[in-house]
Scaffold this motif. Structure first.
Motif, short mmCIF file in Angstrom:
data_model
loop_
_atom_site.label_atom_id
_atom_site.label_comp_id
_atom_site.label_asym_id
_atom_site.label_seq_id
_atom_site.Cartn_x
_atom_site.Cartn_y
_atom_site.Cartn_z
N ASP A 83 2.54 -130.17 -14.52
CA ASP A 83 2.06 -131.51 -14.84
C ASP A 83 1.57 -131.32 -16.48
OD1 ASP A 83 1.13 -134.00 -15.32
OD2 ASP A 83 -0.72 -133.62 -14.30
N PRO A 84 2.73 -130.92 -17.19
CA PRO A 84 2.40 -130.54 -18.92
C PRO A 84 1.92 -131.72 -19.58
CG PRO A 84 4.88 -130.69 -18.17
CD PRO A 84 4.30 -130.79 -17.12
N MET A 85 1.98 -132.97 -19.12
CA MET A 85 1.53 -134.09 -19.97
C MET A 85 0.11 -134.47 -19.37
SD MET A 85 5.07 -136.32 -20.48
CE MET A 85 4.37 -137.27 -21.59
N ALA A 86 -0.32 -133.72 -18.32
CA ALA A 86 -1.79 -134.02 -17.88
C ALA A 86 -1.73 -135.55 -17.08
CB ALA A 86 -2.66 -133.66 -18.61
N ILE A 87 -0.69 -135.95 -16.63
CA ILE A 87 -0.69 -137.24 -15.83
C ILE A 87 -1.59 -137.37 -14.65
CG2 ILE A 87 0.86 -138.70 -14.60
CD1 ILE A 87 2.01 -138.27 -17.59
N LEU A 88 -1.79 -136.19 -13.75
CA LEU A 88 -2.28 -136.36 -12.41
C LEU A 88 -3.61 -136.27 -12.50
CD1 LEU A 88 0.62 -134.40 -10.69
CD2 LEU A 88 0.29 -136.84 -10.97
N ALA A 89 -4.40 -136.95 -11.51
CA ALA A 89 -5.61 -136.75 -11.23
C ALA A 89 -6.78 -136.76 -12.43
CB ALA A 89 -5.95 -135.59 -10.29
N PRO A 90 -6.71 -137.86 -13.16
CA PRO A 90 -7.37 -137.72 -14.56
C PRO A 90 -9.22 -137.73 -14.12
CG PRO A 90 -6.60 -139.75 -14.36
CD PRO A 90 -5.91 -138.88 -13.30
N GLY B 222 -5.90 -127.58 -5.27
CA GLY B 222 -5.52 -127.96 -6.60
C GLY B 222 -6.13 -129.04 -7.30
N LEU B 223 -7.16 -129.66 -6.66
CA LEU B 223 -7.74 -130.81 -7.23
C LEU B 223 -6.74 -131.98 -7.60
CD1 LEU B 223 -10.53 -128.70 -8.99
CD2 LEU B 223 -10.67 -129.71 -6.68
N GLY B 224 -5.69 -131.94 -6.97
CA GLY B 224 -4.74 -133.00 -7.51
C GLY B 224 -4.01 -132.74 -8.75
N GLN B 225 -4.16 -131.42 -9.22
CA GLN B 225 -3.70 -131.43 -10.73
C GLN B 225 -2.18 -130.85 -10.82
OE1 GLN B 225 -5.74 -131.72 -13.53
NE2 GLN B 225 -6.86 -132.61 -11.72
N PHE B 226 -1.51 -130.58 -9.94
CA PHE B 226 -0.25 -129.95 -9.89
C PHE B 226 0.84 -130.91 -9.20
CE2 PHE B 226 -3.16 -126.42 -9.52
CZ PHE B 226 -3.19 -126.02 -11.03
N GLY B 227 0.24 -131.63 -8.32
CA GLY B 227 1.36 -132.81 -7.56
C GLY B 227 0.46 -133.52 -6.78
N ILE B 228 1.35 -134.40 -6.13
CA ILE B 228 0.90 -135.60 -5.11
C ILE B 228 1.42 -134.95 -3.84
CG2 ILE B 228 0.78 -137.90 -4.36
CD1 ILE B 228 0.85 -138.59 -7.38
N ILE B 229 0.48 -134.75 -2.85
CA ILE B 229 0.92 -134.02 -1.43
C ILE B 229 1.34 -135.48 -0.62
CG2 ILE B 229 0.46 -132.98 0.52
CD1 ILE B 229 -1.76 -131.35 -1.28
N THR B 230 2.86 -135.33 -0.49
CA THR B 230 3.08 -136.57 0.27
C THR B 230 3.41 -136.30 1.70
OG1 THR B 230 5.36 -136.20 -0.49
CG2 THR B 230 4.19 -137.95 -1.67
N LYS B 231 3.60 -135.11 1.97
CA LYS B 231 3.61 -134.64 3.59
C LYS B 231 3.10 -133.46 3.57
CE LYS B 231 8.08 -136.92 4.82
NZ LYS B 231 9.50 -136.63 4.57
N ALA B 232 2.71 -132.99 4.86
CA ALA B 232 2.06 -131.72 5.28
C ALA B 232 2.78 -131.33 6.48
CB ALA B 232 0.68 -131.49 5.29
N ARG B 233 2.99 -129.79 6.90
CA ARG B 233 3.35 -129.24 8.04
C ARG B 233 1.97 -128.62 8.20
NH1 ARG B 233 8.91 -126.90 10.04
NH2 ARG B 233 9.03 -129.13 9.90
#
Ligand code: FAD
Length: 520
Positions: free
Chosen positions: A499-506, A210-221
């Motif tokens: 991320d409705p305000m487009a905060i992430l991964a500008p 998602g090119l960082g657009q929807f969330g910041i991945i803090t953990k992965a399995r």
């Protein structure tokens, strides 16, 4: 608190940051972590062609810190937040112009191996962990390893999962995004979610690729398998592109017929010259081996091809068993017989092979020079035309580094993720990994970027079925074209939701920050 954060946001570029106050920012944000010096890392990346200063470079100590920072940004009028993995992007994707950059590597150690009810093993790892550290812990402590890798492992888990994560195992297991079953994600609203195929699945599939657009991945399995001890690493030289692609495609599809196959299949194009960086000397694996050009057929052109393969085995396996297995797999392949190179090395050494190249490049000064790289996926139907024009004409003198080209299989990719692929089942990854020495003066990075554009334009003009990997576009028209209508609509819907305000991964330059009119 927000008013406090706001006072750090300069009105325009010329206004300087209030240096004295930045150290108080962590207090204002109530961070467990710290605020780092903005100057160096956060404003640059591996591409070395952009320098964009953030407002602050923050070192979150855990997921709560990440959520706090994102929440603070939502309450500000215009702050953005960029997760920075290891900054190995090319075009400023992990930067935030006067925004908040999060150093994901500071998230703190989180590592545990778990066994699921069905007997499968997984590693729970931090989104900011380097894959090389995941490798070492999995292998040395548990004798296990993830199934799908990237070639180079000083990349973060969250950084590659936000793209895809591709290497020579992907033909069999798919990219890294097809080999994780759960994520912990902080959305652009500052909310923390666990997600998987069955729980918050839109966020799970959205975040993967998602090119960082929807969330910041803090953990992965991450799915594991038993780690082999050793690898037979083989390179086979081809004179003709048709022979190279025929064999490469055979090897990536063979296991479907129930047959045995290699554990790793890659390939690259190289220059028929004695240039050590991208010519014949770059092919042998053992320093004792040399590439004897006399073995090349007279018809050899300016560009040659190399299939790169690996076969796993255990130390306990008898050498003759390994030899016989490899011989059987090589049977019928059409490489130049006298131009076969091989070494046996440990599995960990094999996966860390690019680290050695990194050390070498650092010593030569080419690691820190600009890297105008181009990565793309080109459909099987267009790859021969691509070879004729791009490799044999535009790049006939090489690029000073590897020109990877090898087939992948669409059916191994989960199309519910955000990754965008060509339509055909078999497509090729083409990676132009340009290394340009600062001395003697080579072409400028502007010229090399222009050459990349020429290649993209050629593919577009010819109507090729292709997509950029690690895409970089500026205009929304180009982004829409990249995704295609349906996938673009889904991408926008997910953005509105998470991320409705487009905060992430500008730094990806896909969406513009929605200004908060209630705060002036
Ligand atoms: P960054 O460059 O720091 O970030 C990349 C993007 O992801 C940014 O938009 C950032 O905001 C976002 N991001 C970072 N962390 C997170 C997170 N935790 N959650 C959400 N978003 C996040 N790729 C391959 O697939 N295969 C390869 O073999 C391969 N080899 C490479 C070799 C080298 C030497 C280099 C420089 C790159 C290579 N890459 C390869 C590309 C690599 O996958 C990308 O650069 C990727 O961005 C990972 O780098 P990073 O962890 O430094 O992320």
């Amino acid at each position: 608190m927000i008013a406090y954060v706001e006072c750090f946001v300069p009105e325009n570029d010329s206004e300087s940051r209030p240096d004295g106050g930045v150290s108080s920012l962590s207090k204002a944000l109530d961070l467990q972590g710290s605020v780092a010096d903005c100057g160096a890392d956060a404003a640059r990346d591996f591409g070395g062609m952009n320098s964009i200063s953030p407002l602050a470079f923050l070192r979150p100590a855990g997921v709560e810190d990440v959520a706090r920072v994102v929440k603070a940004a939502t309450r500000s009028s215009n702050l953005t937040v960029a997760a920075r993995g290891n900054g190995h992007s090319i075009n400023g994707q992990a930067m935030a112009d006067r925004g908040l950059v999060l150093d994901m590597r500071s998230l703190g150690e989180h590592f545990r191996v778990v066994r699921a009810r069905d007997g499968s093993f997984y590693a729970d790892v931090s989104g900011g962990a380097l894959w090389e550290d995941v490798l070492k812990r999995c292998v040395f402590e548990y004798g296990m390893a993830p199934r799908s890798w990237t070639d180079y492992l000083s990349l973060t888990v969250g950084g590659t999962l936000s793209n895809a994560g591709v290497s020579g195992q992907a033909f069999r297991y798919g990219p890294q995004t097809s080999n994780v079953t759960e994520l912990e994600v902080v959305t652009g609203k500052g909310e923390i979610f666990n997600c998987s195929e069955t729980e918050n699945s839109e966020l799970f599939f959205g975040a993967l690729g998602g090119l960082g657009q929807f969330g910041i991945i803090t953990k992965a399995r991450v799915l594991l398998q038993p780690a082999p001890d050793m690898v037979r690493w083989i390179r086979l030289v081809y004179n003709e592109f048709d022979d190279f692609t025929r064999d490469a495609e055979l090897l990536v599809t063979r296991q479907d017929d129930g047959g045995d196959s290699f554990d790793y299949v890659e390939g690259f194009a190289f220059v028929n010259s004695d240039n050590p960086a991208d010519g014949r000397p770059s092919v042998p694996l053992d320093p004792q081996e040399t590439f004897d050009a006399a073995h090349l057929p007279r018809t050899a052109g300016p560009i040659l091809y190399c299939l790169e393969l690996a076969r796993h085995y255990r130390k306990a396996d008898h050498p003759s068993t390994v030899d016989t297995g490899v011989k059987r797999l090589l049977g019928g392949l059409g490489f130049v017989e006298q131009l076969k190179f091989q070494v046996d090395i440990s599995y960990v050494e094999f996966l860390l092979r690019v680290k050695r190249a990194e050390e070498h490049a650092k010593a030569n000064g080419i690691w820190d020079a600009p890297h105008p790289w181009l990565n793309m996926f080109v459909s099987k139907s267009d790859i021969a035309d691509f070879d004729r024009t791009v490799f044999k004409k535009i790049l006939k003198n090489g690029i000073g580094g590897p020109m990877l080209v090898y087939p992948l299989r669409r059916s191994k990719w989960d199309t519910r993720t955000s990754v965008v692929l060509p339509e055909s089942e078999i497509f090729y990854i083409v990676a132009l990994l340009r290394f340009t020495p600062p001395y003697p003066k080579g072409p400028s990075s502007e010229n090399l970027v222009a050459q990349n554009q020429e290649i993209i334009q050629y593919c577009t003009k010819k109507g090729f079925d292709f997509k950029l990997y690690l895409p970089h576009y500026i205009s929304s028209e180009d982004w829409k074209r990249h995704f295609g209508n349906d996938r673009w609509s889904r991408f926008v819907e997910r953005k509105m939701c998470f991320d409705p305000m487009a905060i992430l991964a500008p730094g990806q330059k896909i969406f513009s920050r929605v200004l908060n009119p209630s705060i002036s």
